[in-house]
Design a protein around this motif. Sequence first.
Motif, short mmCIF file in Angstrom:
data_model
loop_
_atom_site.label_atom_id
_atom_site.label_comp_id
_atom_site.label_asym_id
_atom_site.label_seq_id
_atom_site.Cartn_x
_atom_site.Cartn_y
_atom_site.Cartn_z
N GLU A 61 44.91 50.28 40.58
CA GLU A 61 44.79 49.12 39.68
C GLU A 61 44.18 49.52 38.35
N ALA A 62 43.22 50.44 38.39
CA ALA A 62 42.57 50.86 37.15
C ALA A 62 43.61 51.50 36.22
N TYR A 63 44.48 52.35 36.76
CA TYR A 63 45.51 52.98 35.92
C TYR A 63 46.52 51.94 35.42
N PHE A 64 46.88 51.01 36.28
CA PHE A 64 47.82 49.97 35.86
C PHE A 64 47.21 49.15 34.72
N LEU A 65 45.92 48.86 34.83
CA LEU A 65 45.25 48.08 33.78
C LEU A 65 45.32 48.82 32.45
N VAL A 122 36.99 48.92 31.39
CA VAL A 122 37.07 48.89 32.85
C VAL A 122 35.75 49.40 33.46
N ASP A 123 35.28 50.53 32.94
CA ASP A 123 34.03 51.08 33.46
C ASP A 123 32.85 50.13 33.24
N ARG A 124 32.85 49.49 32.06
CA ARG A 124 31.76 48.57 31.76
C ARG A 124 31.73 47.42 32.77
N VAL A 125 32.90 46.90 33.08
CA VAL A 125 32.96 45.77 34.02
C VAL A 125 32.48 46.21 35.41
N ILE A 126 32.92 47.38 35.83
CA ILE A 126 32.56 47.84 37.17
C ILE A 126 31.08 48.21 37.25
N GLU A 143 39.60 39.35 34.90
CA GLU A 143 40.81 39.95 35.50
C GLU A 143 40.53 41.40 35.90
N ILE A 144 39.84 42.13 35.04
CA ILE A 144 39.52 43.53 35.39
C ILE A 144 38.75 43.56 36.71
N ARG A 145 37.73 42.71 36.79
CA ARG A 145 36.91 42.71 38.00
C ARG A 145 37.75 42.36 39.23
N ASP A 146 38.52 41.27 39.11
CA ASP A 146 39.28 40.82 40.27
C ASP A 146 40.35 41.84 40.68
N LEU A 188 40.29 45.04 40.37
CA LEU A 188 39.70 46.21 41.02
C LEU A 188 39.00 45.87 42.34
N ILE A 189 38.22 44.81 42.32
CA ILE A 189 37.44 44.51 43.53
C ILE A 189 38.33 43.88 44.61
N LEU A 190 39.21 42.97 44.20
CA LEU A 190 40.06 42.33 45.22
C LEU A 190 41.08 43.30 45.80
N ALA A 191 41.44 44.33 45.03
CA ALA A 191 42.32 45.36 45.60
C ALA A 191 41.65 45.97 46.83
N MET A 192 40.34 46.13 46.76
CA MET A 192 39.61 46.71 47.90
C MET A 192 39.44 45.68 49.02
N VAL A 193 39.14 44.45 48.64
CA VAL A 193 38.96 43.40 49.66
C VAL A 193 40.26 43.22 50.45
#
Length: 672
Positions: A468-472, A482-486, A582-585, A587-592
């Motif tokens: 997801e990070a690469y797609f973003l 992305v890093d800032r959000v995570i 959106e960045i957060r969701d 990345l995090i929801l991909a894991m959830v």
Amino acid sequence: MVRDGDVAVIRIDEPPVNAATDAVCAGLAAALDAFEADAASRAAVILCGGKGFIAGADIKAMDAVPDAPPLPDLIDRIEALDKPILAAIHGPALGGGLELALACHGRIAGADARFGLPEVKLGLIPGAGGTQRLPRLAGIGITIDLAVDGREIDAATALSVGLIDAIAEGPLREAAIAHARTLAGQPPRRTRELPMPADGHALVEAAAPKVAKKARGRRAPLLALDAIRFGLDHPFDEALANEKAVAIAALRSEESRALRHLFLAERRVRRDAADAPTRTIATVGVVGLGTMGRGIVQALAAAGVETIAVARGDASLARAQAAVEKAWAKPGNTRAAALVRWSSDLAALADADLVIESIGEAMVDKTALFAALGGIAKPGAILASNTSYLDIDALAAASGRAADVAGLHFFNPAQVMRLVEVVAGAATAPDVVATLMGFARRIGKIAILSGVCDGFVVNRLLAKRSREAYFLLEEGASPYAVDRVIAGFGFPMGPFALGDLAGIDVQRAARIARADRLSPRERRADFVDQLFAAGRLGRRAGKGWYAYGEDGRPAPDPEIESLVSAHGARHGVARRAIGEDEIRDRLILAMVNEGAKLIDEGIVAGPDAIDIALVHGIGFPAHLGGPMWWADRQGLTGVATTVTRFAAEQGDEYWQPAAGLLDRAATNRTFY
Ligand code: COA
């Protein structure tokens, strides 16, 4: 209560750890009544049976309303007694246990005693006087160490700072009774009547910025420091009331709920497969001495395990040995050379009860090695692979003794990271699984049990996050955003900073290894290849996603911004502004969502293993409880809706909602 001459002995015996349960509090209240009423008792000793002193409040009952006198009231009552009362401490005295001891009129300890206020680790602050009595006895520095940083001290340190009066020579009970007798008839020495240390403000203000920096989204350490500070400016009773109010509020916080969940989950996952008998592990072989193998050797030796370290060829053996010696020479590392036997001969592994394979991730090499090990290892020895994603069942088949084979996956650096994934193959014997779970704990690790799948728990979830990070990036996000959000979410670092740390070359090798399984879109998002081609190999090379200064600090690099936007233009991907939510969701929801699939597929026994793995494997913020706990707290209906929307936007191939997620959302159930 029993009496020994003129000294009352109050003994608490509440297995397994003498937590201050309702029953303990009620028993203690009754014992104090008896002591007060008994004219023949001139002093009293409080001591515990079992492995340690009181381990603090009952973590399992914190959401319930106590129906016995709560511990803080008992503690105040103890301090106010007219006859001296002494705490006799062995083993750990933690949280409310230490607070109780602080309110006694004297303290004596066994040499094995340790002292801590671990409430912060549970999102709490001491609520029974810890932030007020400890500074009066032992100073502000120690109080910050224990109450804010969650550290523990041993008996010798406790004696040197004045926390205890003496270390018992000989049996603790007898020493304590003798000591109590010397106090009998004297006015009780009440900790509350001592002054706060004069250097308090200076130490608190010096600590404040460090505490704030380390907190990363957690409130409890800051609250604990505030409670200490409050005590410097207010009378004891007011400060005590303040501390209690803050502690009660903290108890209801999401942070505390999440951290208490993890405490109990960590203990629950130990029980996965714990019913089976175990095999004895005395000597462990490690074969393959690259970074991981060396780390494993260090971890084993540090835990006192006899280790046989095997590399292919004398040159690589010498390199590995030199590297480990160098690590041992660093301050803080204990040299454990006597425990390690070095060899370049596989046959040396014939003595091992467990062999941990840690050679490079090439299936041909691994199958050949397992075939060899199958012949060399003694009957009953366990053969474990440290592979991150290769098929354990194939290795098991190659060994010719599949029941003895399992995965034992460490994380880099293996001598530091606490997580270990135990991977049970289709044919792995139950006692092999149970042995590895127990062995991991013996060497100080936290083990979770996983079935065979690509990436097991941590890397399987992480792979979805990275994708997801690469797609973003393709869609328009900057890696720095992305890093800032995570990082803002509470991770120690974002995926791109993590990529630099792991090494772009390492990620490229992994990408090549799975090239035939990449979708066209994954193949197109070839940022790792682009960085590799540009010689940006990550932190070790001084540049990767970030440019690293002389001091090693990462700085955003405009070259990367242009590389990312040129990529979009080259492939005709429309770039758009992407918000933090959106960045957060993504990345995090991909894991959830992937975690839910692990449960659906029966790869893990339940959500516990996933939460523990992600918190200890990649620094998922503990105060959010792990991805599955976090998802529950967000509400699964909303989570399922967002995942379903991503599926519509990004394609089913990437966002197939997990059946177990949709089902729970539809029927109003949660993962826990
Ligand atoms: N309340 C309730 N149960 C507790 C407990 C507490 N404060 N502390 C430990 N336990 C339970 C554990 O859940 C575990 O239960 P289980 O057997 O059902 O799994 C059992 O006691 C043994 O604990 P464990 O941690 O596995 O044993 P250990 O010997 O490795 O460590 C301690 C013992 C006391 C050092 C450790 O349990 C600990 O640090 N406890 C937390 C103390 C704490 O935070 N107190 C402050 C509370 S505000």
